[in-house]
Design a protein around this motif. Structure first.
Motif, PDB file in Angstrom:
ATOM      1  N   ASN A  52      -0.190  12.716  -5.573  1.00  0.00           N
ATOM      2  CA  ASN A  52      -0.220  11.431  -4.869  1.00  0.00           C
ATOM      3  C   ASN A  52      -0.301  11.617  -3.361  1.00  0.00           C
ATOM      4  N   ARG A  54      -1.546  14.200  -1.945  1.00  0.00           N
ATOM      5  CA  ARG A  54      -2.663  15.129  -1.682  1.00  0.00           C
ATOM      6  C   ARG A  54      -2.155  16.365  -0.940  1.00  0.00           C
ATOM      7  N   ASN A 170       9.963   5.254  -6.550  1.00  0.00           N
ATOM      8  CA  ASN A 170       9.150   4.135  -6.069  1.00  0.00           C
ATOM      9  C   ASN A 170       8.872   4.261  -4.573  1.00  0.00           C
ATOM     10  N   LEU A 173       6.193   6.853  -3.970  1.00  0.00           N
ATOM     11  CA  LEU A 173       4.873   6.328  -4.356  1.00  0.00           C
ATOM     12  C   LEU A 173       4.378   5.345  -3.303  1.00  0.00           C
ATOM     13  N   SER A 174       5.279   4.524  -2.830  1.00  0.00           N
ATOM     14  CA  SER A 174       4.924   3.542  -1.799  1.00  0.00           C
ATOM     15  C   SER A 174       4.459   4.243  -0.516  1.00  0.00           C
ATOM     16  N   ILE A 175       5.156   5.313  -0.143  1.00  0.00           N
ATOM     17  CA  ILE A 175       4.768   6.071   1.055  1.00  0.00           C
ATOM     18  C   ILE A 175       3.397   6.707   0.854  1.00  0.00           C
ATOM     19  N   ALA A 176       3.164   7.228  -0.348  1.00  0.00           N
ATOM     20  CA  ALA A 176       1.878   7.872  -0.621  1.00  0.00           C
ATOM     21  C   ALA A 176       0.738   6.865  -0.529  1.00  0.00           C
ATOM     22  N   LEU A 177       0.988   5.627  -0.955  1.00  0.00           N
ATOM     23  CA  LEU A 177      -0.070   4.612  -0.924  1.00  0.00           C
ATOM     24  C   LEU A 177      -0.317   4.103   0.485  1.00  0.00           C
ATOM     25  N   ASP A 178       0.727   3.836   1.228  1.00  0.00           N
ATOM     26  CA  ASP A 178       0.588   3.384   2.611  1.00  0.00           C
ATOM     27  C   ASP A 178       1.950   3.434   3.316  1.00  0.00           C
ATOM     28  N   PRO A 179       2.124   4.365   4.232  1.00  0.00           N
ATOM     29  CA  PRO A 179       3.436   4.512   4.880  1.00  0.00           C
ATOM     30  C   PRO A 179       3.879   3.274   5.668  1.00  0.00           C
TER      31      PRO A 179
END
Lengths: 289, 263
Positions: A52, A54, A170, A173-179
């Protein structure tokens, strides 16, 4: 490492001895299997987050830092495995700090640290001879040599990681999607990132003992990638990754010990994991038709 | 539009905000207000500091000056997300993540499922609940991100180019939905946008930014051709009466000869 931190795992070993394979009747195989049952799910779950974020290259660098840590430990007469752990966590935190503070991509930061760490390790090894045996262990791993203290520490690490994943899955995952979105939601981005780097470094170090530095990234990535092919949801991916990692560890260790094969345990585990990945690819292709 | 209603009561006040990245000034002494309950649009050319100003508000950028607000609950719709096609993250799971703290690997509670369904329904994305995030079109993703942003019952909703990559009709529908949500939930919106006609139609307050504040106020009185010329360096007429040309076609607005519509 101190001898005082030893738990009694004899009931677990008795359970393992019930398995219908001769190879699991001996003590070092029972310890190895138990250690892998603790380590494999941790590596798989962190592998999901590595994908997630990268950051597959990250685990490679921390793995290679084991080489430097071990070399420094031998040079300074510190227990090499303790030196590996400490140096690995230090490397992980340095990468995360540079990634957060410098405006470079994660690949660039990791590449810089990778070069520095490996160069330092080589410099130390070139200065102090007689490290060949330990270096071989570093390259190929040796899960069969794991002792009770190390398993006890592994159990402690498992409990810590379980709590970390319960509280922070969670958020990570949230950080990986958009900090930025994560920050707006009240997620303490820096805190979770540093904890993630620390846990990942510890698990990578244990994985180096299990499968060696050459295969450490595979231990994290391959079960997570298999799960990605099999799962429909994030929840499913978590459990598929654990299942794939456990199956690979068990089958790999059992196969490696068979008289007709007699291969390195770490390499066999990763080969089984890669076979499972291949099956998952075929499954994904069939499903998506 | 009902711009004047929102003129006096600020939800957020930017007080002499300056941001530097290295030697580059990103924002210089920006003073602006976001009226309570209104739809404020933040417009300006690329590199004008619009997103940076939003980041000052949410605290992800260091700045000089002050952001004065009443510590509202904030919902945020980002410009983009780091999603890839293969990521097995369901839309329902994504929205549920914003509803409760239970880790996704333990599954979703009945409450989280219902709340996610309600929020997705509110933004017209109810049928997407079982789909994967990575398989959404640009317009669908915007609706899902908006649903997730609404999960915390925000008093202030920030949107960073929420319709980027969406076609003309999709963007129009998105703004309509935003307008409806704002009125229904009585929240304050701050939207970064490049679509001037839609800003003119739906915004109640406009902040024109190009590193410094160029102008702010109600759209009709702020989006004048002279302000837009200062902001973008090209002639743009948003309202017919701003055009000096008596006979169409206007020589400045850029449409092919013989067509008479305005930008």
């Amino acid at each position: 490492m101190s001898e005082f931190f030893i738990l009694d795992f004899s009931p677990v070993y008795a359970l393992i001895a019930l398995l219908p394979w001769d190879c699991f009747q001996v003590g070092f195989m029972q310890r190895a299997l138990f250690a892998l049952f603790l380590l494999a799910p941790m590596a798989a779950v962190l592998g999901i987050e590595v994908i997630n974020f990268r950051m597959a290259f990250f685990s490679d660098v921390v793995g290679h830092s084991a080489f430097t840590g071990m070399a420094c430990g031998l040079l300074l007469s510190i227990e090499p495995r303790l030196a590996m752990l400490v140096f690995g966590v230090f490397t992980g935190i340095v990468i995360m700090a540079m990634y957060r503070r410098l405006h470079f991509s994660s690949d660039t930061v990791i590449g810089i640290v990778f070069s520095g760490v490996v160069a330092l390790g080589l410099a130390v090894v070139s200065r102090a001879g007689g490290m060949a045996r330990d270096m071989r262990q570093f390259l190929y791993g040796d899960i069969l040599a794991i002792n009770e203290v190390e398993i006890s520490l592994l159990l402690l690490l498992s409990a810590g990681l379980l709590l970390f994943q319960f509280l922070g899955y969670n958020s990570l995952l949230s950080i990986a999607l958009d900090p930025v979105t994560a920050r707006v939601r009240g997620v303490r981005v820096a805190l979770w990132q540093y904890f993630f780097a620390g846990f990942l470094a510890l698990v990578v170090m244990y994985s180096v003992w299990a499968v060696g530095v050459l295969l450490v990234t595979a231990m994290l990535i391959v079960p997570a990638a298999t799960a990605r092919n099999l799962a429909r949801s994030a929840c499913g991916m978590f459990w598929w990754a654990i299942a794939a990692a456990q199956l690979s560890a068990f089958a790999g260790l059992a196969l490696a010990a068979q008289d007709w094969l007699v291969t390195a345990g770490g390499a066999t585990i990763i080969l089984v994991a890669c076979c499972l990945f291949g099956i998952s690819v075929v499954w994904a292709i069939v499903r998506n038709r | 539009m009902d711009s004047d209603r929102y003129a006096l009561c600020p939800a957020v006040r930017f007080d002499r905000i300056s941001v530097r990245f290295g030697q580059t000034n990103i924002l210089e002494n920006v003073c602006a207000t976001v009226p309570q309950g209104g739809a404020t649009a933040l417009i300006g050319p690329n590199g004008a500091g619009k997103t940076t100003l939003l980041h000052c508000l949410v605290g992800t950028v260091s700045y000089n000056g002050a952001v004065v607000d009443t510590r509202p609950r904030i919902g945020y719709v980002p410009q983009q997300m780091r999603l890839d096609d293969g990521m097995p993250l369901l839309v329902g799971e994504f929205v549920s993540m914003h509803v409760h703290r239970r880790p996704l690997w333990l599954g979703r509670s009945a409450y989280a499922r219902k709340r996610a369904r309600d929020l997705l329904g509110m933004t017209g994305a109810g049928r997407l609940e079982a789909g994967r995030m990575g398989e959404l079109s640009g317009g669908e993703l915007r609706r899902v991100l908006l649903a997730a942003a609404l999960a915390c019952d925000p008093e202030l909703l920030l949107l960073d180019e929420p319709a980027a990559g969406v076609d003309v009709s999709g963007e129009r529908r998105f703004w309509e939905m935003l307008d409806a949500v704002r009125r229904q939930r009585k929240l304050t919106q701050l939207v970064v946008s490049h679509n001037l006609p839609l800003v003119a139609r739906y915004a109640t307050h406009v902040i024109c930014l190009n590193k410094r504040l160029v102008a702010e106020g109600a759209p009709r009185s702020t989006l004048t051709s002279s302000t837009l010329m200062r902001l973008f360096g090209i002639p743009i007429h948003l309202y017919p009466d701003q055009c000096d040309s008596v006979e169409p076609p206007c020589p400045e607005y850029g449409a092919p000869e013989g067509e008479s519509s305005h930008v």
